[in-house]
Write a protein that holds these residues in place. Structure first.
Motif, PDB file in Angstrom:
ATOM      1  N   UNK A   1      -0.190  20.259 -13.586  1.00 18.40           N
ATOM      2  CA  UNK A   1      -1.500  20.054 -13.001  1.00 18.40           C
ATOM      3  C   UNK A   1      -1.332  19.596 -11.560  1.00 18.40           C
ATOM      4  N   UNK A   2      -2.089  20.195 -10.653  1.00 16.92           N
ATOM      5  CA  UNK A   2      -1.881  19.836  -9.250  1.00 16.92           C
ATOM      6  C   UNK A   2      -2.208  18.379  -8.936  1.00 16.92           C
ATOM      7  N   UNK A   3      -2.966  17.713  -9.797  1.00 18.78           N
ATOM      8  CA  UNK A   3      -3.319  16.344  -9.440  1.00 18.78           C
ATOM      9  C   UNK A   3      -2.595  15.312 -10.285  1.00 18.78           C
ATOM     10  N   UNK A   4      -1.628  15.742 -11.083  1.00 19.42           N
ATOM     11  CA  UNK A   4      -0.984  14.772 -11.965  1.00 19.42           C
ATOM     12  C   UNK A   4      -0.318  13.631 -11.198  1.00 19.42           C
ATOM     13  N   UNK A   5       0.510  13.967 -10.230  1.00 23.26           N
ATOM     14  CA  UNK A   5       1.202  12.915  -9.481  1.00 23.26           C
ATOM     15  C   UNK A   5       0.236  12.155  -8.591  1.00 23.26           C
ATOM     16  N   UNK A   6      -0.713  12.887  -8.053  1.00 21.51           N
ATOM     17  CA  UNK A   6      -1.696  12.257  -7.195  1.00 21.51           C
ATOM     18  C   UNK A   6      -2.475  11.187  -7.939  1.00 21.51           C
ATOM     19  N   UNK A   7      -2.789  11.511  -9.171  1.00 30.27           N
ATOM     20  CA  UNK A   7      -3.566  10.581  -9.973  1.00 30.27           C
ATOM     21  C   UNK A   7      -2.772   9.308 -10.197  1.00 30.27           C
ATOM     22  N   UNK A   8      -1.518   9.477 -10.541  1.00 31.92           N
ATOM     23  CA  UNK A   8      -0.635   8.326 -10.727  1.00 31.92           C
ATOM     24  C   UNK A   8      -0.543   7.511  -9.438  1.00 31.92           C
ATOM     25  N   UNK A   9      -0.349   8.268  -8.357  1.00 32.49           N
ATOM     26  CA  UNK A   9      -0.146   7.619  -7.077  1.00 32.49           C
ATOM     27  C   UNK A   9      -1.422   6.886  -6.672  1.00 32.49           C
ATOM     28  N   UNK A  10      -2.554   7.513  -6.904  1.00 35.08           N
ATOM     29  CA  UNK A  10      -3.819   6.896  -6.516  1.00 35.08           C
ATOM     30  C   UNK A  10      -3.969   5.547  -7.204  1.00 35.08           C
ATOM     31  N   UNK A  11      -3.544   5.499  -8.450  1.00 32.98           N
ATOM     32  CA  UNK A  11      -3.673   4.264  -9.208  1.00 32.98           C
ATOM     33  C   UNK A  11      -2.830   3.162  -8.581  1.00 32.98           C
ATOM     34  N   UNK A  12      -1.625   3.545  -8.213  1.00 38.08           N
ATOM     35  CA  UNK A  12      -0.698   2.574  -7.656  1.00 38.08           C
ATOM     36  C   UNK A  12      -1.145   2.153  -6.260  1.00 38.08           C
ATOM     37  N   UNK A  13      -1.483   3.136  -5.441  1.00 42.52           N
ATOM     38  CA  UNK A  13      -1.925   2.840  -4.074  1.00 42.52           C
ATOM     39  C   UNK A  13      -3.153   1.958  -4.082  1.00 42.52           C
ATOM     40  N   UNK A  14      -4.038   2.244  -5.014  1.00 46.85           N
ATOM     41  CA  UNK A  14      -5.284   1.509  -5.088  1.00 46.85           C
ATOM     42  C   UNK A  14      -5.002   0.030  -5.359  1.00 46.85           C
ATOM     43  N   UNK A  15      -4.124  -0.205  -6.318  1.00 47.35           N
ATOM     44  CA  UNK A  15      -3.802  -1.583  -6.663  1.00 47.35           C
ATOM     45  C   UNK A  15      -3.218  -2.303  -5.453  1.00 47.35           C
ATOM     46  N   UNK A  16      -2.334  -1.603  -4.723  1.00 48.86           N
ATOM     47  CA  UNK A  16      -1.715  -2.233  -3.560  1.00 48.86           C
ATOM     48  C   UNK A  16      -2.727  -2.509  -2.467  1.00 48.86           C
ATOM     49  N   UNK A  17      -3.570  -1.510  -2.198  1.00 47.66           N
ATOM     50  CA  UNK A  17      -4.547  -1.666  -1.135  1.00 47.66           C
ATOM     51  C   UNK A  17      -5.506  -2.807  -1.446  1.00 47.66           C
ATOM     52  N   UNK A  18      -5.858  -2.914  -2.702  1.00 51.06           N
ATOM     53  CA  UNK A  18      -6.794  -3.958  -3.099  1.00 51.06           C
ATOM     54  C   UNK A  18      -6.157  -5.330  -2.899  1.00 51.06           C
ATOM     55  N   UNK A  19      -4.891  -5.464  -3.258  1.00 56.21           N
ATOM     56  CA  UNK A  19      -4.213  -6.739  -3.075  1.00 56.21           C
ATOM     57  C   UNK A  19      -4.181  -7.117  -1.605  1.00 56.21           C
ATOM     58  N   UNK A  20      -3.889  -6.122  -0.791  1.00 55.70           N
ATOM     59  CA  UNK A  20      -3.822  -6.350   0.645  1.00 55.70           C
ATOM     60  C   UNK A  20      -5.181  -6.837   1.150  1.00 55.70           C
ATOM     61  N   UNK A  21      -6.234  -6.201   0.658  1.00 54.80           N
ATOM     62  CA  UNK A  21      -7.572  -6.580   1.113  1.00 54.80           C
ATOM     63  C   UNK A  21      -7.923  -7.982   0.646  1.00 54.80           C
ATOM     64  N   UNK A  22      -7.461  -8.312  -0.542  1.00 57.57           N
ATOM     65  CA  UNK A  22      -7.812  -9.621  -1.080  1.00 57.57           C
ATOM     66  C   UNK A  22      -7.202 -10.760  -0.275  1.00 57.57           C
ATOM     67  N   UNK A  23      -6.207 -10.404   0.541  1.00 61.00           N
ATOM     68  CA  UNK A  23      -5.642 -11.463   1.395  1.00 61.00           C
ATOM     69  C   UNK A  23      -6.660 -11.935   2.419  1.00 61.00           C
ATOM     70  N   UNK A  24      -7.638 -11.087   2.694  1.00 59.83           N
ATOM     71  CA  UNK A  24      -8.703 -11.525   3.606  1.00 59.83           C
ATOM     72  C   UNK A  24      -9.678 -12.360   2.786  1.00 59.83           C
ATOM     73  N   UNK A  25      -9.242 -13.557   2.509  1.00 61.03           N
ATOM     74  CA  UNK A  25     -10.087 -14.349   1.626  1.00 61.03           C
ATOM     75  C   UNK A  25     -11.404 -14.667   2.314  1.00 61.03           C
ATOM     76  N   UNK A  26     -12.396 -14.850   1.536  1.00 57.07           N
ATOM     77  CA  UNK A  26     -13.716 -15.087   2.116  1.00 57.07           C
ATOM     78  C   UNK A  26     -13.855 -16.501   2.635  1.00 57.07           C
TER      79      UNK A  26
END
Lengths: 476, 1097
Positions: B1072-1097
């Protein structure tokens, strides 16, 4: 520079002694200006700004403590189905008391029954991410239709146990979208389809009776799509708006109305940033300022409002905020000036709050825009009515509308019927007073994009009447 | 299989295909297994006691019995019951069995005889088993001159004696039934006298043809004549085909048995509704025209099984149980199946519209399926890879469980299916021991085989095939998960059942979508072979069948030419390819095509076996020169007025029939009629084109290289001739605006640049040229003008790309040949780059844009910004590591993953690839000088552990060659410009999270703005970056927002494919053309979210 000249010219007309004679930029001394304003209002006009008791109901939209831990979207559907099913089951005795209730699995051919499940709309034209990767490019570019509905679309009802295709002309595929939970009366046909004879939506939720007002007019002003920094936005127009509601404009009568504004709600798309600059690369100093300039400008204007009136700002699709719903508040670091005021609140999208016990619920428009792409209606108000009747303000999330993969809840479920339901960033102003079967009364408001129309909306909390504020600048 | 026959026959060494031949040449490597196999009736029968046991079982199983109503075929009506009706049916399968000769029909003969069984369906949908008696196997030999009737009977006796010797075990009273003197002619070579004497040898049983042939080939001692070996004729024709030819029956046509000509058997041997005996001479075969071109409502069963494999192993029938069987039965011509069911081991929650049958033991599952097959009585069994996997697996599993009465799946009562061992080896799947299953009376149609035969695809998994043809991604459940689902609860088993059903459903959809039934039945009708031959046998049997039919009409005989290893004589000059003048053409290029060139040549010059004049004959016979054609390759063929060739005649008929079918197609309205006609015209076209290949197949049935080399030599001449005429006529001197130039020519087309600037002018000149040149050729050779390329990028021989125009207003599509857009061992990046570049060069005509695009991508690659899924390379694992002589990347990886099972490393051992799987991998950075095969790694593992990829490998070994090929004709210094520019200077490599050194590294927060280490109270920014908060925050948040967008779209798409909103996505389809992308999206998302959370309110 233009900003200042305009401001001065119109300050002259408003007999504002301090600013007309001074060239002190409000950019530099916001605090001083605010203080002066308060004084001047008190001393000369003796108009007191009305106040209302504010209570935020945004807690459910917070995802600060949530994590992406590999969860998928099945859980939010599950939570939604669970919530809605309990609700629909409780309504069944009134709707079809004589019919047995079944799950999709338990259907038996030819036997009439009621089933409850999540709708899934199979759409021929729905854009598919697989195509972007796997399709060979055709010679003629694909036309992107604004609306993806097609006469061949059909609905499928799904619960945890299975799916069944729906037939019959009672339930129209053009009206419903994926993610809505309904109860259906019908029977399974031989071909394994379900022949629908009647549909029950959850209907408007109960409403806390609107408190009897003291007869005073109190206004809430809604504005959206200010888009500071976009080519369409006119700084003067927004400044006129600010001056008007803060009471710096107009005669005594207008000022006295302005004094009755108790809350300003900015429903998304306040700034427009040059997206091309946000590609992850380091920026030169020129680009840095191109990026931060619109935000600074917005901060100054917000500060002027916040100095006089409580202001709620919601994130919208173009704002520097996350994409998925619920959008988290715009970060305070973007508004170093206005965030100093406790009247300034950066809020979630969707946004829910109460003012003097009148409840408000609204979004920056994504939910309704998405419905417009995937279903048909006469106007935006109709879409809004549907979401309330479905008891879900964003049924298409997560299917076509980005949304956080909640694990234990569905924050878009409408538990209590709001008195005012608004959506931002619409093409034109529309409003309607919706009445429910149990005397619920909801004011529905489509807030137009300010940068394009120059229109803000003013709501009288006393009688839920609504009017527009138009700001034109042509005569200048 | 009769061992005798087998040992007689030497397998010729596989010929090395010579590249100069056109694609039909692949026949050469196909081996024809023309072997009859005598099966004695009693051989496969179960004992009667077992049968009654089965019946009792059925009665007990009432649940199953209640379903019979839905499963059963329509009841027979009175005329059928009272035998007062002519039986007309469409036959689908013909085989034969050795049984006692029929007492009533042949009161005088006794002993075993071949009985043909025709299975078919009437138009009411009744199943038919027609037992045909009296047809005897025979072949011909040449008759030595001067052989009289006495000599013949003596010869008969000698032959009988020899046969008795070599078939000692046989209890046949008479081996050689009779020998007749007939007058016929050999098809080989032009002969002046019309008929010659031949002997027709009629033997008792079909396999005796082969053994008798062996004796006669070797030579036989005849008194008075001495030892003599005989040339045999038509001695290698399958008995069933022989019967069809002699009775004029073609595959899938309608057969009629009139009232009174058939007898109902006293005791029926089959499960068919109509079973009767008749004489072969009483059969009436209908040509597929008018009413008889329709299809009977035959039953098609599509099924799929699931087995619970052990972790890390491919399921083996000796150990792993069959847990589910999903079935879908459809009537031909209906678009909805009339039965949908699934049989499961252990309870399974219900599925809407599907009959779920759960059983407690595997034995019950298997027996239920057998009963189901018997009651539904499918005529055609389809599925994906059923022939090599599902069917043999079921049989072997039943054997392992000792269920003796399971394999009664055919239409003959109590007859067990025959299982042949076969070693199945192909480049695709490697070598697998498998079983071939013969189900009597039911045609097997394996969609996988059909796909591999008819379509060139990058992957043949059901998943990617359905994505390709049905535009539907299929959820792929890895076989390691299947056991978990089975061991769960009724819900998880239901999940599995839904998946299994889909696997049964997709083959049916493919069958419908690709009109396989129509196309294959029409192909069988056109070529005259049984439908089952079409998938299991090569091309040449189809031509042979036509040739035999035609020569029978003409009294000609086809010799059985010994198939000596003929690799030396097997080479001849192939088609010509004119020198390609490579480059980028921005003027329209007109293409002149020969319409079916090779068939036309054979017709025009009367090339055939029977018109070929041998060099000796040419001298001896003294044929006047005006009566012969000398071909450019030096062969002599007589002209049609002297002797009309058979091949030209066959071709003429095929092409005329095609013209008719096409004309009818234009008229036809009914979609089913259209489907038949379209299938027919396609079959006719393919058949016409395969005639040439038949003559050139040196290991084929009747190779005749004189013909094939003559064909190609004419072809070459035509191309040269065309080139010359075009360049002579279309000149400025000749009054044209520009001088035309032939820039390239291949097998049957010539590309001309007329020099005119517009498509319209080029089209006019193209038409003019085609008409003018066609006039100079012998009919029916015709040059056609079809299309214009504009612009056109000619890279080299057989490699080009261009925009194709067939009308002057709008181009049709981008046409690319031989360019890396489909090859599957390249990574997706290559495909994307090449496609995008061609797009930019040809459609947008933006060469600088294409260059910039390439540069950006190379820079992205070096900067580690390319999506990993674009870099995944996939190769099939055809054997285990030890069997490979050279170390290959994917094999090494598979071995490493397998070993990981033992060492319990972090990897998921269950996903280690097995032989037959396709192994996806990426090339990662490794120590300097490491071999490429050591650098392969599992993409998922790379993704999860941030392992850096090796950009230089991709640059040098993957993308550079294809790109240079495209750009070299356009760009000076392409290599320097593209691969060495300033864009290649900046490199970024990710830090792996699993390497040894990282375990000791201490993580410290860095400033989001400038990556400086920060300490103290601040969590986000260093003191220098404090003022840029707004800007930096916007960047962080826009990063998150991008990932959220992708995350949402990818995961909802997967929900859509799996067809459920409330269930988690399990799919592991790496196609499937999106199999790896889907996996990657999950991982990238988690990382990006953590990074954003460093901007504490």
């Amino acid at each position: 520079m233009i900003f200042l000249t305009i401001k001065r010219r119109h300050k002259k007309r408003t007999h504002d002694s301090f600013f007309s004679s001074s060239l002190i930029s409000p950019h530099i001394f916001p605090a001083i200006k605010a203080a002066m304003e308060v004084d001047s209002v008190n001393n000369t006009n003796l108009l007191h700004r009305q106040q209302a008791i504010y209570k935020s109901l945004d807690g459910i939209f917070e995802i600060q403590r949530e994590m992406y831990k590999g969860q998928q979207y099945s859980q939010i559907y599950f939570a939604r189905l669970h919530l809605m099913r309990t609700l629909l089951y409780s309504l069944l005795p009134r709707w079809k008391p004589y019919l047995p209730v079944r799950t999709v699995l338990g259907l038996e051919e030819g036997k009439e029954c009621v089933i409850v499940g999540t709708l899934y709309k199979h759409m021929k034209l729905k854009p598919c991410i697989l195509d972007e990767y796997s399709k060979e490019r055709s010679a003629t570019p694909l036309v992107k239709p604004h609306n993806f509905t097609h006469p061949d679309d059909h609905l499928i009802l799904e619960d945890e146990s299975g799916r069944v295709k729906l037939r019959g002309n009672i339930i129209l595929p053009s009206v419903y979208v994926t993610g809505v939970v309904v109860a259906l009366h019908g029977k399974e046909t031989g071909a394994g389809d379900f022949w629908v004879e009647d549909v029950m939506e959850a209907g408007l939720p109960d409403q806390i009776e609107k408190p009897l007002q003291s007869g005073e007019d109190k206004y809430v002003v809604f504005i959206s799509g200010i888009s500071v920094g976009s080519s369409l936005s006119n700084p003067l127009q927004f400044q006129l708006f600010v001056d008007h509601i803060t009471g710096h404009l107009g005669d005594d009568k207008e000022q006295s109305i302005a004094a009755q504004v108790v809350q300003v709600v900015i429903a998304g798309n306040s700034v427009e940033l040059p997206r091309g600059l946000l590609n992850g690369q380091n920026l030169g100093s020129k680009d840095q300022s191109r990026l931060s300039e619109p935000i600074k400008e917005l901060d100054i204007l917000l500060m002027q409002i916040a100095a006089g009136i409580p202001v709620d700002i919601m994130a919208g699709p173009d704002d520097p905020a996350n994409f998925s719903l619920p959008q988290q508040p715009l970060h305070r670091c973007l508004f170093p000036g206005s965030s100093a005021y406790n009247t300034f609140r950066s809020c979630y999208n969707p946004h829910a709050f109460e003012l003097d016990n009148v409840s408000f619920l609204g979004t920056s428009g994504q939910n309704i825009d998405d419905l417009e792409h995937y279903s048909d209606a006469e106007n935006k108000i109709e879409f809004m009515e549907r979401t309330l009747r479905w008891r879900h303000i964003a049924p298409t999330a997560p299917n076509t509308l980005g949304c956080y993969p909640f694990t234990d809840r569905d924050p878009f479920f409408v538990e209590k019927c709001p008195h005012v339901y608004f959506v931002g960033n619409q093409n034109k102003y529309e409003t309607h007073l919706m009445k429910g079967q149990e005397e619920q009364i909801v004011r529905l408001i489509c807030i137009p994009k300010f940068a394009e129309t120059g229109v803000a909306v003013m709501l009288n909390m006393r009688n839920l009447e609504c009017c527009t504020l138009c700001f034109g600048t042509q005569f200048m | 299989m009769s061992g005798k026959a087998n040992s007689n026959r030497k397998r010729p060494p596989p010929a090395t295909p010579s590249p100069s031949l056109p694609p039909q040449k692949k026949n050469v490597t196909e081996e024809e297994d023309l072997m009859d196999e005598d099966v004695f009736f009693e051989e496969n029968l179960l004992q009667y006691e077992q049968d009654s046991q089965i019946l009792r079982d059925i009665e007990e199983r009432e649940a199953v019995a209640s379903r019979l109503l839905k499963w059963k075929r329509p009841q027979l009506q009175q005329p059928y019951l009272s035998h007062s009706q002519t039986i007309v049916f469409q036959q689908l399968d013909i085989d034969y069995i050795i049984g006692e000769s029929h007492k009533e029909l042949f009161p005088n003969s006794s002993g075993p005889a071949a009985i043909l069984r025709i299975f078919g369906v009437t138009k009411e949908g009744h199943s038919v088993c027609c037992l045909v008696h009296g047809f005897e196997p025979y072949f011909y030999i040449n008759c030595p001159p001067g052989m009289g009737p006495d000599d013949i009977s003596r010869f008969h006796q000698i032959l009988e004696g020899r046969m008795r010797e070599s078939n000692r075990n046989s209890n046949v009273p008479k081996f050689v039934r009779r020998i007749e003197l007939v007058h016929k002619r050999s098809i080989m070579y032009y002969q002046q006298q019309t008929l010659q004497p031949f002997l027709k040898v009629v033997v008792a049983l079909p396999t005796m043809v082969a053994s008798c042939r062996g004796i006669l080939d070797k030579g036989i001692q005849i008194d008075g004549i001495g030892a003599k070996s005989f040339m045999t004729y038509e001695s290698n024709i399958l008995f069933a085909l022989r019967f069809m030819i002699d009775c004029n029956i073609v595959g899938g046509n309608w057969v009629e048995v009139p009232i009174g000509k058939y007898k109902k058997a006293a005791k029926s041997i089959s499960y068919c509704q109509l079973e009767f005996d008749c004489l072969f001479s009483d059969l009436i075969s209908h040509t597929p025209e008018g009413e008889f071109s329709k299809m009977a409502p035959f039953r098609i069963l599509s099924f799929d099984i699931e087995c619970a494999g052990r972790k890390g192993h491919f399921p083996e029938p000796s150990q792993d149980p069959v847990i589910q069987i999903a079935n879908l039965a459809t009537l031909q011509g209906e678009d909805q199946p009339f039965i949908r069911n699934v049989m499961t081991l252990n309870s399974c929650s219900p599925i809407v519209g599907v009959d779920v049958m759960s059983f407690d033991t595997e034995k019950e599952v298997l027996l239920a399926w057998r009963d189901f097959i018997r009651e539904v009585d499918p005529d055609i069994i389809i599925g994906y890879n059923i022939c090599k996997f599902d069917l043999p697996y079921l049989i072997q599993r039943a054997e392992a469980l000792n269920i003796v009465d399971f394999p009664v799946l055919g239409r003959i009562r109590n007859s067990r299916v025959r299982v042949k061992d076969s070693t199945f080896s192909s480049r695709q799947y490697g070598t697998r021991e498998s079983k071939e299953v013969t189900v009597e009376g039911r045609v097997q149609f394996d969609l996988l085989q059909a796909m591999q035969r008819d379509h060139k695809l990058s992957s043949y998994s059901l998943n990617s095939v359905s994505a390709h043809f049905l535009n539907e991604q299929k959820e792929d459940v890895h076989h390691s998960i299947i056991s978990d689902l089975q061991n769960g609860n009724p819900e998880t088993r239901r999940r599995l059942a839904v998946y299994c059903l889909k696997d049964a459903y997709l083959p049916q959809r493919l069958l419908d979508k690709l009109m396989y039934i129509y196309n294959y039945v029409e192909m069988a009708r056109v070529t005259g072979v049984p439908i089952s031959f079409l998938l299991s046998r090569g091309q040449s049997i189809k031509v042979l069948s036509q040739l035999l039919r035609k020569s029978r009409q003409k009294n000609l005989l086809i010799p059985n030419i010994k198939q000596a290893g003929s690799s030396e004589q097997g080479t001849y000059e192939g088609a010509t390819v004119l020198e390609a003048r490579t480059g980028f053409y921005d003027k329209p290029i007109a293409t002149l095509d020969f319409a079916s060139l090779y068939p036309s040549i054979m017709m025009a010059y009367n090339l055939c076996y029977c018109t070929l004049v041998t060099p000796e004959d040419a001298r001896r016979l003294n044929i006047p020169p005006e009566c012969v054609n000398k071909t450019p390759s030096g062969e002599t063929f007589v002209r049609p007025d002297l002797q009309k060739g058979i091949l030209p005649e066959i071709l003429e008929e095929l092409l005329a029939a095609r013209k008719r079918a096409k004309a009818d197609l234009k008229e036809a309205k009914d979609p089913r009629v259209r489907a038949v006609l379209d299938g027919r015209q396609l079959a006719l076209k393919i058949s016409a084109n395969s005639v040439y290949g038949f003559t050139g197949a040196s290991i084929g049935q009747l190779p005749c290289l004189e013909i094939s080399s003559s064909v190609t030599s004419y072809g070459r001449q035509m191309i040269e001739h065309t080139k010359k005429l075009v360049e002579d006529k279309f000149t400025v001197l000749g009054g044209y605006q520009h001088t035309a130039e032939v820039i390239y020519g291949d097998t049957d087309s010539v590309m001309v640049q007329f020099g005119v600037p517009t498509v319209e002018e080029a089209m006019n000149l193209g038409k003019e040229a085609a008409d003018f040149i066609s006039g100079t050729f012998t009919k029916p050779i015709k040059l056609e003008f079809e299309k214009v390329y504009y612009p056109y990028l000619l890279i080299s021989k057989k490699r080009y790309a261009g925009l194709l125009w067939t009308n002057k207003d709008k181009f049709d599509k981008m046409d690319a040949k031989g360019i890396e857009t489909v090859r599957r061992d390249n990574c997706l990046l290559v495909k994307n780059l090449v496609t995008e570049c061609l797009q930019k060069i040809l459609i947008d005509q933006d060469i600088p844009g294409a260059v910039q695009y390439v540069k950006n991508n190379i820079s992205d690659l070096l900067m580690n910004r390319i999506d990993l899924s674009l870099l995944v390379i996939t190769k099939g694992l055809t054997k285990t590591g030890d069997d490979y002589e050279v170390k290959a990347a994917h094999v090494e990886l598979a071995e490493r993953m397998r070993k990981a099972i033992i060492f319990m490393q972090q990897r998921d051992a269950a996903t280690a690839p097995n032989v037959g799987d396709r192994v996806p991998y990426v090339i990662v950075k490794a120590a300097k000088g490491a071999k490429a095969y050591e650098k392969s790694e599992d993409p998922i593992y790379v993704l999860e552990n941030n392992i850096p990829i090796d950009p230089h490998y991709y640059l040098e070994n993957q993308i550079s060659k294809p790109l240079l090929r495209i750009f070299e004709p356009i760009l000076k210094n392409a290599s320097k410009e593209l691969l060495q520019g300033s864009h290649t200077r900046s490199i970024s490599i990710s830090t792996p999270s699993n390497s040894g050194i990282m375990k000791f590294a201490k993580k410290q927060l860095t400033c989001i703005g400038c990556k400086a280490l920060i300490s103290g109270s601040s969590q986000t920014l260093c003191s220098h970056c404090k003022g840029r908060e707004a800007e930096l925050y916007c960047k962080s948040v826009s990063h998150v927002s991008e990932h959220e967008k992708l995350f949402g779209r990818l995961w909802t798409q997967c929900q859509e494919c799996q067809g459920s909103l409330h269930q988690d996505v399990l799919c592991t389809s790496r196609d499937c053309p999106i199999f790896y992308r889907r996996k990657k999206a999950q991982k990238d998302m988690a990382e990006a979210k953590l990074q954003l959370d460093r901007w504490s309110f």
